[in-house]
Design a protein around this motif. Structure first.
Motif, PDB file in Angstrom:
ATOM      1  N   GLY A  43      28.743 -49.751  16.906  1.00 48.20           N
ATOM      2  CA  GLY A  43      28.474 -48.319  16.865  1.00 48.20           C
ATOM      3  C   GLY A  43      27.504 -47.867  17.934  1.00 48.20           C
ATOM      4  N   LEU A  44      27.403 -46.559  18.107  1.00 46.46           N
ATOM      5  CA  LEU A  44      26.516 -45.965  19.107  1.00 46.46           C
ATOM      6  C   LEU A  44      25.084 -46.429  18.897  1.00 46.46           C
ATOM      7  CD1 LEU A  44      26.727 -43.629  21.356  1.00 46.46           C
ATOM      8  CD2 LEU A  44      25.573 -42.238  19.623  1.00 46.46           C
ATOM      9  N   THR A  45      24.419 -46.823  19.970  1.00 42.40           N
ATOM     10  CA  THR A  45      23.027 -47.278  19.904  1.00 42.40           C
ATOM     11  C   THR A  45      22.072 -46.196  20.406  1.00 42.40           C
ATOM     12  OG1 THR A  45      23.411 -48.397  22.016  1.00 42.40           O
ATOM     13  CG2 THR A  45      23.544 -49.743  20.024  1.00 42.40           C
ATOM     14  N   ALA A  46      20.793 -46.421  20.175  1.00 41.93           N
ATOM     15  CA  ALA A  46      19.797 -45.366  20.352  1.00 41.93           C
ATOM     16  C   ALA A  46      19.759 -44.780  21.755  1.00 41.93           C
ATOM     17  CB  ALA A  46      18.413 -45.900  19.965  1.00 41.93           C
ATOM     18  N   GLU A  47      19.861 -45.644  22.775  1.00 44.14           N
ATOM     19  CA  GLU A  47      19.738 -45.137  24.148  1.00 44.14           C
ATOM     20  C   GLU A  47      20.951 -44.311  24.569  1.00 44.14           C
ATOM     21  OE1 GLU A  47      22.320 -48.690  24.873  1.00 44.14           O
ATOM     22  OE2 GLU A  47      20.835 -48.034  23.402  1.00 44.14           O
ATOM     23  N   ALA A  48      22.049 -44.420  23.803  1.00 39.85           N
ATOM     24  CA  ALA A  48      23.282 -43.726  24.176  1.00 39.85           C
ATOM     25  C   ALA A  48      23.449 -42.380  23.472  1.00 39.85           C
ATOM     26  CB  ALA A  48      24.486 -44.616  23.857  1.00 39.85           C
ATOM     27  N   VAL A  49      22.503 -42.003  22.619  1.00 41.77           N
ATOM     28  CA  VAL A  49      22.608 -40.720  21.921  1.00 41.77           C
ATOM     29  C   VAL A  49      22.522 -39.593  22.947  1.00 41.77           C
ATOM     30  CG1 VAL A  49      21.511 -39.170  20.256  1.00 41.77           C
ATOM     31  CG2 VAL A  49      21.631 -41.624  19.790  1.00 41.77           C
ATOM     32  N   PRO A  50      23.490 -38.680  22.979  1.00 39.22           N
ATOM     33  CA  PRO A  50      23.440 -37.590  23.965  1.00 39.22           C
ATOM     34  C   PRO A  50      22.271 -36.660  23.700  1.00 39.22           C
ATOM     35  CG  PRO A  50      25.228 -37.246  22.403  1.00 39.22           C
ATOM     36  CD  PRO A  50      24.695 -38.618  22.133  1.00 39.22           C
ATOM     37  N   SER A  51      21.699 -36.137  24.762  1.00 43.33           N
ATOM     38  CA  SER A  51      20.499 -35.308  24.630  1.00 43.33           C
ATOM     39  C   SER A  51      20.750 -34.069  23.779  1.00 43.33           C
ATOM     40  CB  SER A  51      19.981 -34.902  26.016  1.00 43.33           C
ATOM     41  OG  SER A  51      21.010 -34.258  26.762  1.00 43.33           O
ATOM     42  N   GLU A  52      21.981 -33.543  23.811  1.00 42.90           N
ATOM     43  CA  GLU A  52      22.257 -32.334  23.032  1.00 42.90           C
ATOM     44  C   GLU A  52      22.196 -32.591  21.533  1.00 42.90           C
ATOM     45  OE1 GLU A  52      26.293 -33.781  24.729  1.00 42.90           O
ATOM     46  OE2 GLU A  52      24.212 -33.540  25.411  1.00 42.90           O
ATOM     47  N   ALA A  53      22.267 -33.857  21.109  1.00 40.12           N
ATOM     48  CA  ALA A  53      22.145 -34.176  19.687  1.00 40.12           C
ATOM     49  C   ALA A  53      20.692 -34.181  19.229  1.00 40.12           C
ATOM     50  CB  ALA A  53      22.782 -35.530  19.393  1.00 40.12           C
ATOM     51  N   LEU A  54      19.765 -34.112  20.176  1.00 38.02           N
ATOM     52  CA  LEU A  54      18.335 -34.181  19.852  1.00 38.02           C
ATOM     53  C   LEU A  54      17.657 -32.815  19.860  1.00 38.02           C
ATOM     54  CD1 LEU A  54      17.510 -37.372  21.932  1.00 38.02           C
ATOM     55  CD2 LEU A  54      18.103 -37.209  19.505  1.00 38.02           C
ATOM     56  N   ILE A  55      18.398 -31.785  20.230  1.00 35.34           N
ATOM     57  CA  ILE A  55      17.935 -30.396  20.123  1.00 35.34           C
ATOM     58  C   ILE A  55      19.086 -29.622  19.504  1.00 35.34           C
ATOM     59  CG2 ILE A  55      17.063 -28.351  21.311  1.00 35.34           C
ATOM     60  CD1 ILE A  55      16.132 -30.149  23.583  1.00 35.34           C
ATOM     61  N   ALA A  99      10.372 -41.402  15.111  1.00 40.60           N
ATOM     62  CA  ALA A  99      10.581 -40.188  15.906  1.00 40.60           C
ATOM     63  C   ALA A  99       9.593 -39.105  15.513  1.00 40.60           C
ATOM     64  CB  ALA A  99      12.007 -39.677  15.722  1.00 40.60           C
ATOM     65  N   ARG A 100       9.163 -38.355  16.495  1.00 45.64           N
ATOM     66  CA  ARG A 100       8.433 -37.111  16.235  1.00 45.64           C
ATOM     67  C   ARG A 100       9.484 -36.020  16.093  1.00 45.64           C
ATOM     68  NH1 ARG A 100       2.994 -35.756  17.707  1.00 45.64           N
ATOM     69  NH2 ARG A 100       2.364 -34.004  16.390  1.00 45.64           N
ATOM     70  N   VAL A 101       9.496 -35.372  14.949  1.00 44.73           N
ATOM     71  CA  VAL A 101      10.503 -34.351  14.672  1.00 44.73           C
ATOM     72  C   VAL A 101       9.804 -33.009  14.490  1.00 44.73           C
ATOM     73  CG1 VAL A 101      12.421 -33.655  13.202  1.00 44.73           C
ATOM     74  CG2 VAL A 101      11.928 -36.086  13.536  1.00 44.73           C
ATOM     75  N   LEU A 102      10.179 -32.028  15.308  1.00 50.21           N
ATOM     76  CA  LEU A 102       9.596 -30.695  15.256  1.00 50.21           C
ATOM     77  C   LEU A 102      10.678 -29.672  14.949  1.00 50.21           C
ATOM     78  CD1 LEU A 102       7.394 -30.866  18.494  1.00 50.21           C
ATOM     79  CD2 LEU A 102       6.694 -31.421  16.157  1.00 50.21           C
ATOM     80  N   ALA A 103      10.288 -28.622  14.251  1.00 50.46           N
ATOM     81  CA  ALA A 103      11.206 -27.504  13.998  1.00 50.46           C
ATOM     82  C   ALA A 103      10.555 -26.234  14.501  1.00 50.46           C
ATOM     83  CB  ALA A 103      11.497 -27.383  12.506  1.00 50.46           C
ATOM     84  N   LEU A 111      17.971 -38.544   9.630  1.00 51.65           N
ATOM     85  CA  LEU A 111      16.523 -38.380   9.727  1.00 51.65           C
ATOM     86  C   LEU A 111      15.960 -38.662   8.345  1.00 51.65           C
ATOM     87  CD1 LEU A 111      16.449 -35.081  11.790  1.00 51.65           C
ATOM     88  CD2 LEU A 111      15.381 -37.226  12.516  1.00 51.65           C
ATOM     89  N   GLU A 112      15.068 -39.649   8.258  1.00 54.38           N
ATOM     90  CA  GLU A 112      14.521 -40.033   6.956  1.00 54.38           C
ATOM     91  C   GLU A 112      12.992 -40.009   6.997  1.00 54.38           C
ATOM     92  OE1 GLU A 112      18.204 -42.863   5.452  1.00 54.38           O
ATOM     93  OE2 GLU A 112      16.506 -43.826   6.470  1.00 54.38           O
ATOM     94  N   ILE A 138      13.999 -33.543  18.363  1.00 55.80           N
ATOM     95  CA  ILE A 138      13.874 -34.902  17.836  1.00 55.80           C
ATOM     96  C   ILE A 138      13.467 -35.850  18.955  1.00 55.80           C
ATOM     97  CG2 ILE A 138      15.073 -36.777  16.662  1.00 55.80           C
ATOM     98  CD1 ILE A 138      17.044 -34.550  15.628  1.00 55.80           C
ATOM     99  N   GLY A 139      12.289 -36.447  18.824  1.00 57.32           N
ATOM    100  CA  GLY A 139      11.767 -37.353  19.835  1.00 57.32           C
ATOM    101  C   GLY A 139      12.193 -38.789  19.576  1.00 57.32           C
ATOM    102  N   LEU A 140      13.480 -39.065  19.777  1.00 57.27           N
ATOM    103  CA  LEU A 140      14.017 -40.420  19.602  1.00 57.27           C
ATOM    104  C   LEU A 140      13.603 -41.296  20.780  1.00 57.27           C
ATOM    105  CD1 LEU A 140      16.055 -42.542  18.380  1.00 57.27           C
ATOM    106  CD2 LEU A 140      17.794 -41.417  19.791  1.00 57.27           C
ATOM    107  N   LEU A 141      13.160 -42.527  20.497  1.00 57.42           N
ATOM    108  CA  LEU A 141      12.900 -43.492  21.564  1.00 57.42           C
ATOM    109  C   LEU A 141      14.231 -44.118  21.987  1.00 57.42           C
ATOM    110  CD1 LEU A 141       9.757 -45.335  20.104  1.00 57.42           C
ATOM    111  CD2 LEU A 141       9.814 -43.433  21.733  1.00 57.42           C
ATOM    112  N   PRO A 142      14.559 -44.101  23.268  1.00 57.92           N
ATOM    113  CA  PRO A 142      15.856 -44.629  23.723  1.00 57.92           C
ATOM    114  C   PRO A 142      15.843 -46.152  23.807  1.00 57.92           C
ATOM    115  CG  PRO A 142      14.634 -43.790  25.594  1.00 57.92           C
ATOM    116  CD  PRO A 142      13.798 -43.491  24.377  1.00 57.92           C
ATOM    117  N   VAL A 143      15.733 -46.798  22.655  1.00 56.79           N
ATOM    118  CA  VAL A 143      15.653 -48.257  22.598  1.00 56.79           C
ATOM    119  C   VAL A 143      17.012 -48.860  22.956  1.00 56.79           C
ATOM    120  CG1 VAL A 143      15.139 -50.241  21.130  1.00 56.79           C
ATOM    121  CG2 VAL A 143      13.890 -48.090  20.793  1.00 56.79           C
TER     122      VAL A 143
END
Length: 231
Positions: free
Chosen positions: A61-73, A221-225, A190-191, A208-213
């Motif tokens: 499955g998709l790993t952290a570094e491959a998450v598209p940036s648009e999924a984090l905003i 992650a630092r998560v802001l709304a 997000l948990e 969403i401040g995901l680390l691209p591991v």
């Protein structure tokens, strides 16, 4: 605009999932002795407020570094089920809950995050209560029902799900059916969120401040709304 931090601080005393590594924060250098402060941090990918990706449950499955940036905003909505969870710590979010929310507010926007407010973050500083542990070590806390996850992903085209408990699966579910249903459909989770009670039901954007591991199944992650305050 108003910004709300939905993240718990990372501390050595915070709750961690059984068998996950304990949090370690080791000072390697200080300003007094080395002219700078440097700590070494040991933390599991899914400790504290964190973001999970399909690789967490899906082989290949998709790993952290491959998450598209648009999924984090992305936009988000909050479903408040605190009353039901107070009466039943094993409560699971149902399709009926979702449809009632939509009747009161609006159809859940596509490509958004659905966050569930259970009130469980109030227990954060009491790990045994947060996990709802019994004498037999059974966990009891609310979560998403598997059917509601499938509905949100397939009928509402959601990006992902979030919750203010240890996991989107209810505590008693040792098969992780909701997480499996989510990740098989390409969603994110997000948990261990907090401060959801300070958000409007809809009309906010998540950052969403995901680390691209590399090869990672997620990360703290630092998560802001952010949303427009009404007068």
């Amino acid at each position: 605009m108003k910004t709300v931090d939905l993240s718990h601080p990372i501390t050595v005393a915070m709750p961690v999932w059984p068998q996950d590594p304990l949090i370690e924060i080791t000072t390697l250098a200080t300003v007094e002795e080395n002219c700078f402060l440097l700590n070494q941090l040991t933390v599991g990918e899914h400790s504290g407020t964190h973001f999970g990706v399909p690789a967490h449950f899906v082989p290949g499955g998709l790993t952290a570094e491959a998450v598209p940036s648009e999924a984090l905003i992305a936009p988000g909505v909050v479903l408040d089920i605190r009353s039901a969870c107070t009466a039943n710590p094993d409560y699971v979010l149902t399709i009926k809950d979702i449809l009632i929310w939509e009747t009161t507010h609006l159809p859940i926007p596509p490509r958004s995050y659905v966050l569930t407010l259970t009130g469980w973050s109030e227990r954060w500083n009491e790990p045994a209560r947060y996990f709802g542990l019994t004498k037999t070590k059974t966990r009891h806390y609310p979560g998403f029902g598997e059917e509601s996850v499938v509905f949100l992903m397939e009928e509402r085209d959601c990006l992902g799900l979030g919750i203010d408990t240890p996991g989107i699966d209810p505590g008693f579910d040792e098969d992780f059916l909701s997480n499996s249903a989510l990740f098989k459909r390409g969603g994110y989770h997000l948990e261990n969120l907090t401060n959801l009670e300070y958000l409007p039901a809809h009309g906010f954007t998540l950052f969403i401040g995901l680390l691209p591991v590399s090869g990672g199944s997620g990360s703290p992650a630092r998560v802001l709304a952010q949303f427009q305050e009404t007068t």
